[in-house]
Scaffold this motif. Sequence first.
Motif, mmCIF file in Angstrom:
data_model
loop_
_atom_site.group_PDB
_atom_site.id
_atom_site.type_symbol
_atom_site.label_atom_id
_atom_site.label_comp_id
_atom_site.label_asym_id
_atom_site.label_seq_id
_atom_site.Cartn_x
_atom_site.Cartn_y
_atom_site.Cartn_z
ATOM 1 N N HIS A 43 -3.105 9.667 9.337
ATOM 2 C CA HIS A 43 -4.175 8.619 9.180
ATOM 3 C C HIS A 43 -4.302 8.208 7.837
ATOM 4 O O HIS A 43 -4.301 6.864 7.491
ATOM 5 C CB HIS A 43 -5.374 9.247 9.624
ATOM 6 C CG HIS A 43 -6.762 8.404 9.532
ATOM 7 N ND1 HIS A 43 -6.812 7.198 10.190
ATOM 8 C CD2 HIS A 43 -7.691 8.328 8.628
ATOM 9 C CE1 HIS A 43 -7.837 6.328 9.865
ATOM 10 N NE2 HIS A 43 -8.537 7.234 9.081
ATOM 11 N N GLU A 44 -4.204 9.123 6.749
ATOM 12 C CA GLU A 44 -4.178 8.615 5.304
ATOM 13 C C GLU A 44 -3.101 8.070 4.698
ATOM 14 O O GLU A 44 -3.100 7.115 4.094
ATOM 15 C CB GLU A 44 -4.221 10.106 4.579
ATOM 16 C CG GLU A 44 -5.671 10.979 4.757
ATOM 17 C CD GLU A 44 -6.820 10.173 4.110
ATOM 18 O OE1 GLU A 44 -6.578 9.705 2.846
ATOM 19 O OE2 GLU A 44 -7.877 10.307 4.552
ATOM 20 N N TYR A 45 -1.714 8.354 5.246
ATOM 21 C CA TYR A 45 -0.711 7.495 5.110
ATOM 22 C C TYR A 45 -0.723 6.130 5.453
ATOM 23 O O TYR A 45 -0.509 5.350 4.632
ATOM 24 C CB TYR A 45 0.552 8.371 5.867
ATOM 25 C CG TYR A 45 1.704 7.564 5.763
ATOM 26 C CD1 TYR A 45 2.594 7.665 4.545
ATOM 27 C CD2 TYR A 45 2.215 6.626 6.827
ATOM 28 C CE1 TYR A 45 3.772 7.006 4.643
ATOM 29 C CE2 TYR A 45 3.429 5.899 6.794
ATOM 30 C CZ TYR A 45 3.981 6.158 5.563
ATOM 31 O OH TYR A 45 5.577 5.530 5.551
ATOM 32 N N GLU A 46 -1.359 6.197 6.626
ATOM 33 C CA GLU A 46 -1.330 4.565 7.185
ATOM 34 C C GLU A 46 -2.448 3.850 6.484
ATOM 35 O O GLU A 46 -2.029 2.593 6.305
ATOM 36 C CB GLU A 46 -1.606 4.575 8.719
ATOM 37 C CG GLU A 46 -0.542 5.223 9.595
ATOM 38 C CD GLU A 46 -0.893 5.329 11.039
ATOM 39 O OE1 GLU A 46 -2.051 5.277 11.245
ATOM 40 O OE2 GLU A 46 0.034 5.700 11.887
ATOM 41 N N LEU A 47 -3.304 4.544 6.213
ATOM 42 C CA LEU A 47 -4.493 3.722 5.344
ATOM 43 C C LEU A 47 -4.152 3.239 3.861
ATOM 44 O O LEU A 47 -3.995 2.174 3.657
ATOM 45 C CB LEU A 47 -5.905 4.506 5.148
ATOM 46 C CG LEU A 47 -6.739 4.763 6.202
ATOM 47 C CD1 LEU A 47 -7.675 5.852 5.880
ATOM 48 C CD2 LEU A 47 -7.215 3.446 6.844
ATOM 49 N N ALA A 48 -3.267 4.211 3.404
ATOM 50 C CA ALA A 48 -2.779 3.816 1.843
ATOM 51 C C ALA A 48 -1.509 2.675 2.061
ATOM 52 O O ALA A 48 -1.694 1.884 1.199
ATOM 53 C CB ALA A 48 -2.048 5.098 1.349
ATOM 54 N N VAL A 49 -0.677 2.931 2.947
ATOM 55 C CA VAL A 49 0.351 1.681 3.197
ATOM 56 C C VAL A 49 -0.372 0.335 3.435
ATOM 57 O O VAL A 49 0.054 -0.573 2.893
ATOM 58 C CB VAL A 49 1.231 2.090 4.613
ATOM 59 C CG1 VAL A 49 2.140 1.122 5.094
ATOM 60 C CG2 VAL A 49 2.046 3.275 4.240
ATOM 61 N N ALA A 50 -1.370 0.275 4.203
ATOM 62 C CA ALA A 50 -2.024 -0.852 4.522
ATOM 63 C C ALA A 50 -2.959 -1.131 3.231
ATOM 64 O O ALA A 50 -2.815 -2.428 2.963
ATOM 65 C CB ALA A 50 -3.014 -0.906 5.623
ATOM 66 N N LYS A 51 -3.562 -0.565 2.740
ATOM 67 C CA LYS A 51 -4.530 -0.957 1.488
ATOM 68 C C LYS A 51 -3.384 -1.614 0.369
ATOM 69 O O LYS A 51 -3.988 -2.688 -0.280
ATOM 70 C CB LYS A 51 -5.211 0.445 1.229
ATOM 71 C CG LYS A 51 -5.912 0.044 -0.416
ATOM 72 C CD LYS A 51 -6.660 1.240 -0.749
ATOM 73 C CE LYS A 51 -7.181 1.103 -2.109
ATOM 74 N NZ LYS A 51 -8.124 2.174 -2.376
ATOM 75 N N TRP A 52 -2.435 -1.027 0.122
ATOM 76 C CA TRP A 52 -1.545 -1.385 -1.053
ATOM 77 C C TRP A 52 -0.282 -2.121 -0.486
ATOM 78 O O TRP A 52 0.584 -2.569 -1.225
ATOM 79 C CB TRP A 52 -0.970 -0.035 -1.645
ATOM 80 C CG TRP A 52 -1.939 0.630 -2.444
ATOM 81 C CD1 TRP A 52 -2.519 1.957 -1.878
ATOM 82 C CD2 TRP A 52 -2.631 0.180 -3.492
ATOM 83 N NE1 TRP A 52 -3.515 2.374 -2.638
ATOM 84 C CE2 TRP A 52 -3.688 1.366 -3.557
ATOM 85 C CE3 TRP A 52 -2.428 -0.687 -4.497
ATOM 86 C CZ2 TRP A 52 -4.439 1.558 -5.114
ATOM 87 C CZ3 TRP A 52 -3.643 -0.693 -5.571
ATOM 88 C CH2 TRP A 52 -4.366 0.212 -5.816
ATOM 89 N N LYS A 53 -0.520 -2.636 0.727
ATOM 90 C CA LYS A 53 0.666 -3.679 1.238
ATOM 91 C C LYS A 53 1.991 -3.263 1.193
ATOM 92 O O LYS A 53 2.722 -3.818 0.655
ATOM 93 C CB LYS A 53 0.191 -5.082 0.616
ATOM 94 C CG LYS A 53 -1.118 -5.674 0.791
ATOM 95 C CD LYS A 53 -1.248 -6.943 -0.019
ATOM 96 C CE LYS A 53 -2.757 -7.744 0.245
ATOM 97 N NZ LYS A 53 -3.823 -6.644 -0.280
ATOM 98 N N LEU A 54 2.244 -2.058 1.709
ATOM 99 C CA LEU A 54 3.567 -1.480 1.794
ATOM 100 C C LEU A 54 4.137 -1.319 3.000
ATOM 101 O O LEU A 54 5.254 -0.888 3.142
ATOM 102 C CB LEU A 54 3.481 0.050 0.954
ATOM 103 C CG LEU A 54 2.778 -0.046 -0.209
ATOM 104 C CD1 LEU A 54 2.501 1.512 -0.544
ATOM 105 C CD2 LEU A 54 3.457 -0.792 -1.354
ATOM 106 N N ASN A 55 3.755 -2.095 4.116
ATOM 107 C CA ASN A 55 4.402 -1.999 5.189
ATOM 108 C C ASN A 55 5.924 -2.364 5.295
ATOM 109 O O ASN A 55 6.728 -1.821 5.983
ATOM 110 C CB ASN A 55 3.697 -2.900 6.239
ATOM 111 C CG ASN A 55 2.296 -2.200 6.463
ATOM 112 O OD1 ASN A 55 2.118 -1.202 7.367
ATOM 113 N ND2 ASN A 55 1.188 -2.910 6.113
#
Length: 339
Positions: free
Chosen positions: A107-119
């Motif tokens: 969950h934390e990983y997915e939040l960080a990827v989305a927040k910093w636009k790293l998808n």
Amino acid sequence: MLDVALEHVTVDDRLRDIALTFASSTHTAIVGLPASGASTLLRIIVGEVRPDSGEVRIGARSVTMLKPNRRPLLSITSRIDAPRWSVGHLLVAAVRERSLDRVDRRHEYELAVAKWKLNDLVERPIRTLSSSEAAMVQLARVELMRPGILVADRVLEQLNPSTAMDLADEFYRTLRVLGTTVISAPSSIGELGLTDRVVVLDRGRVAQDGSLAAIYRRPTSEASARATGEVNVIPVTVRGDVVESPAGAWNARPSFQGDGIALARPEDFSVAAPGEESDLIFGIEEATFRNGRWIATGILTGGINLRVALPADFAVHKGRLIPLRYDSSRFVLLPAKPH
């Protein structure tokens, strides 16, 4: 969270008798002109440089003799030391540093990827990233690790100013919420506005220590003035209560006589209104538009450059003569340094 303290630290001629405490959950910026000792100070805290004398403490514990990997802090620069890893691999390793179960880690990983636009970057090797992409990955990594103490050395130095400030604002606001103690060497003067405290170093010593607003308005040295913003350094001669300079003369009661300097910010000058008496006739040599205003440069008697802030809608062109006013009480007068 823990305080970080330097107790009378000296390193050859780079730092001399530095005594500073960095309170927990605050953000302190270390600044100075080139060769001021700012980078050395950060490296002492991290453990990459051992002081000749003095102690480094984190909380109540002396860490002076501990190697970098034994110190309870995270140190980062603009470089990510994992060039063969993918972005996803790096971020997964970061979140595994925390005591979370598998579901929470994901969950934390997915939040960080989305927040910093790293998808679109998670499969990319670190070595293929642009400077701005690498910066976002680095900031996401730090957020996932949630360090109690972060030492950040010019993390955003390779980015254009606008992008750097946007990322810095988001990053340091996040760390403030997390309660992280941040000690940084900023990539630009603009980042100083995101800090609680600024420490100015000059030739290995603390020149000034306080809030950005206080240092900006009343610098106690040329080094403090230059490290915290754009400034005019105007030579002056004081005779009695009269200050003479290439920008004109005014009355004052400085604490010295003879030669010295006046420190004046570009915004300390204003365009005289029609019919108003001027203090100075200023000729524009060149101008740049920054932060919603013009910064115009002209040359005074003796080849002294003067930088003046002009309104955004002011008609700026080379050779234009402008009548200026200034409030000399806003100038900081300092005696000349002995040779």
